[in-house]
Design a protein around this motif. Structure first.
Motif, PDB file in Angstrom:
ATOM      1  N   GLY A  11       0.801  -1.222   0.000  1.00 12.18           N
ATOM      2  CA  GLY A  11       0.000   0.000   0.000  1.00 12.18           C
ATOM      3  C   GLY A  11       0.830   1.267   0.000  1.00 12.18           C
ATOM      4  O   GLY A  11       0.293   2.360  -0.086  1.00 12.18           O
ATOM      5  N   GLY A  12       2.135   1.136   0.070  1.00 11.21           N
ATOM      6  CA  GLY A  12       3.012   2.306   0.143  1.00 11.21           C
ATOM      7  C   GLY A  12       4.060   2.279  -0.957  1.00 11.21           C
ATOM      8  O   GLY A  12       3.739   2.132  -2.132  1.00 11.21           O
ATOM      9  N   ALA A  13       5.312   2.375  -0.551  1.00 11.06           N
ATOM     10  CA  ALA A  13       6.429   2.383  -1.505  1.00 11.06           C
ATOM     11  C   ALA A  13       6.828   0.942  -1.814  1.00 11.06           C
ATOM     12  O   ALA A  13       7.875   0.457  -1.379  1.00 11.06           O
ATOM     13  N   TRP A  14       5.991   0.263  -2.582  1.00 15.57           N
ATOM     14  CA  TRP A  14       6.199  -1.158  -2.859  1.00 15.57           C
ATOM     15  C   TRP A  14       7.421  -1.382  -3.726  1.00 15.57           C
ATOM     16  O   TRP A  14       7.636  -0.698  -4.726  1.00 15.57           O
ATOM     17  N   ASP A  15       8.236  -2.368  -3.346  1.00 12.22           N
ATOM     18  CA  ASP A  15       9.425  -2.766  -4.100  1.00 12.22           C
ATOM     19  C   ASP A  15       9.190  -4.185  -4.623  1.00 12.22           C
ATOM     20  O   ASP A  15       9.287  -5.152  -3.868  1.00 12.22           O
ATOM     21  N   PRO A  16       8.865  -4.350  -5.917  1.00 11.43           N
ATOM     22  CA  PRO A  16       8.495  -5.670  -6.443  1.00 11.43           C
ATOM     23  C   PRO A  16       9.673  -6.594  -6.757  1.00 11.43           C
ATOM     24  O   PRO A  16       9.450  -7.717  -7.202  1.00 11.43           O
ATOM     25  N   THR A  17      10.899  -6.189  -6.500  1.00 10.33           N
ATOM     26  CA  THR A  17      12.041  -6.990  -6.951  1.00 10.33           C
ATOM     27  C   THR A  17      12.092  -8.382  -6.328  1.00 10.33           C
ATOM     28  O   THR A  17      12.547  -9.325  -6.974  1.00 10.33           O
ATOM     29  N   LEU A  18      11.629  -8.521  -5.094  1.00 13.48           N
ATOM     30  CA  LEU A  18      11.668  -9.850  -4.478  1.00 13.48           C
ATOM     31  C   LEU A  18      10.667 -10.813  -5.115  1.00 13.48           C
ATOM     32  O   LEU A  18      10.826 -12.020  -5.004  1.00 13.48           O
ATOM     33  N   ALA A  19       9.653 -10.294  -5.784  1.00 12.09           N
ATOM     34  CA  ALA A  19       8.729 -11.166  -6.515  1.00 12.09           C
ATOM     35  C   ALA A  19       9.486 -11.901  -7.615  1.00 12.09           C
ATOM     36  O   ALA A  19       9.235 -13.078  -7.880  1.00 12.09           O
ATOM     37  N   PHE A  20      10.420 -11.227  -8.240  1.00 11.51           N
ATOM     38  CA  PHE A  20      11.235 -11.869  -9.274  1.00 11.51           C
ATOM     39  C   PHE A  20      12.174 -12.906  -8.659  1.00 11.51           C
ATOM     40  O   PHE A  20      12.421 -13.959  -9.252  1.00 11.51           O
ATOM     41  N   VAL A  21      12.682 -12.618  -7.470  1.00 16.52           N
ATOM     42  CA  VAL A  21      13.533 -13.586  -6.770  1.00 16.52           C
ATOM     43  C   VAL A  21      12.729 -14.847  -6.459  1.00 16.52           C
ATOM     44  O   VAL A  21      13.187 -15.968  -6.704  1.00 16.52           O
ATOM     45  N   MET A  22      11.512 -14.667  -5.942  1.00 18.41           N
ATOM     46  CA  MET A  22      10.679 -15.824  -5.607  1.00 18.41           C
ATOM     47  C   MET A  22      10.282 -16.601  -6.860  1.00 18.41           C
ATOM     48  O   MET A  22      10.308 -17.828  -6.867  1.00 18.41           O
ATOM     49  N   GLY A  23       9.907 -15.888  -7.910  1.00 18.63           N
ATOM     50  CA  GLY A  23       9.583 -16.555  -9.176  1.00 18.63           C
ATOM     51  C   GLY A  23      10.783 -17.291  -9.730  1.00 18.63           C
ATOM     52  O   GLY A  23      10.667 -18.412 -10.246  1.00 18.63           O
ATOM     53  N   GLY A  24      11.953 -16.673  -9.594  1.00 18.59           N
ATOM     54  CA  GLY A  24      13.183 -17.311 -10.051  1.00 18.59           C
ATOM     55  C   GLY A  24      13.542 -18.538  -9.248  1.00 18.59           C
ATOM     56  O   GLY A  24      14.316 -19.387  -9.689  1.00 18.59           O
ATOM     57  N   ALA A  25      12.982 -18.680  -8.050  1.00 18.39           N
ATOM     58  CA  ALA A  25      13.198 -19.878  -7.238  1.00 18.39           C
ATOM     59  C   ALA A  25      12.137 -20.935  -7.515  1.00 18.39           C
ATOM     60  O   ALA A  25      12.427 -22.128  -7.541  1.00 18.39           O
TER      61      ALA A  25
END
Length: 143
Positions: A35-49
């Protein structure tokens, strides 16, 4: 041979957690702040795993591991009360602290006393859950 493979695998896993930012609590909190300053980069890390793991489950179906007896069975797909409760507790801890078990271990050498406190609390919880679950299960069966 098994110990060497485990050591190399653990070191590679820990390095991957560090490089990906999973041990950076501010990055994790930024990912969880949708809901704030969302940083989506970890979504790529999880998808990459997850994507390689899906492929690995398919490829290892009829094979045996180099340093073990058998690959673990794929996880169950049913949604149970303990699964939901464990997921909620995991999410609360992850959101409050910004660490989960793997990154907590990987960051213990530089996490300061807060990292050590989290690790001690996590290990205490892991130790306490089996007897607590047996107690709750026995009370449920008795009623």
């Amino acid at each position: 041979m098994r110990a060497a493979i485990a050591l190399v695998s653990g070191a590679l896993f820990g390095a991957g957690l560090h490089i990906s930012g999973m041990t950076d609590t501010t990055k994790v909190r930024g990912f969880l702040d949708i809901g704030g300053a969302w940083d989506p980069t970890l979504a790529f890390v999880m998808g990459g795993a997850m994507l390689p793991m899906i492929i690995a489950w398919r490829l290892t179906a009829e094979r045996t591991p180099v340093a073990g007896r058998a690959f673990p069975a794929p996880p169950r797909s049913e949604i149970t009360r303990p699964l939901v409760l464990g997921s909620v507790l995991f999410g609360i801890g992850w959101g409050l602290v910004g660490l989960c078990p793997g990154p907590a271990l990987a960051s213990i050498s530089y996490g300061g006393w807060q990292g050590a406190l989290f690790l001690a609390a996590m290990l205490t919880g892991m130790w306490a859950v089996p007897p607590l679950r047996r107690l709750l299960d026995s009370r449920q069966r008795a009623s």
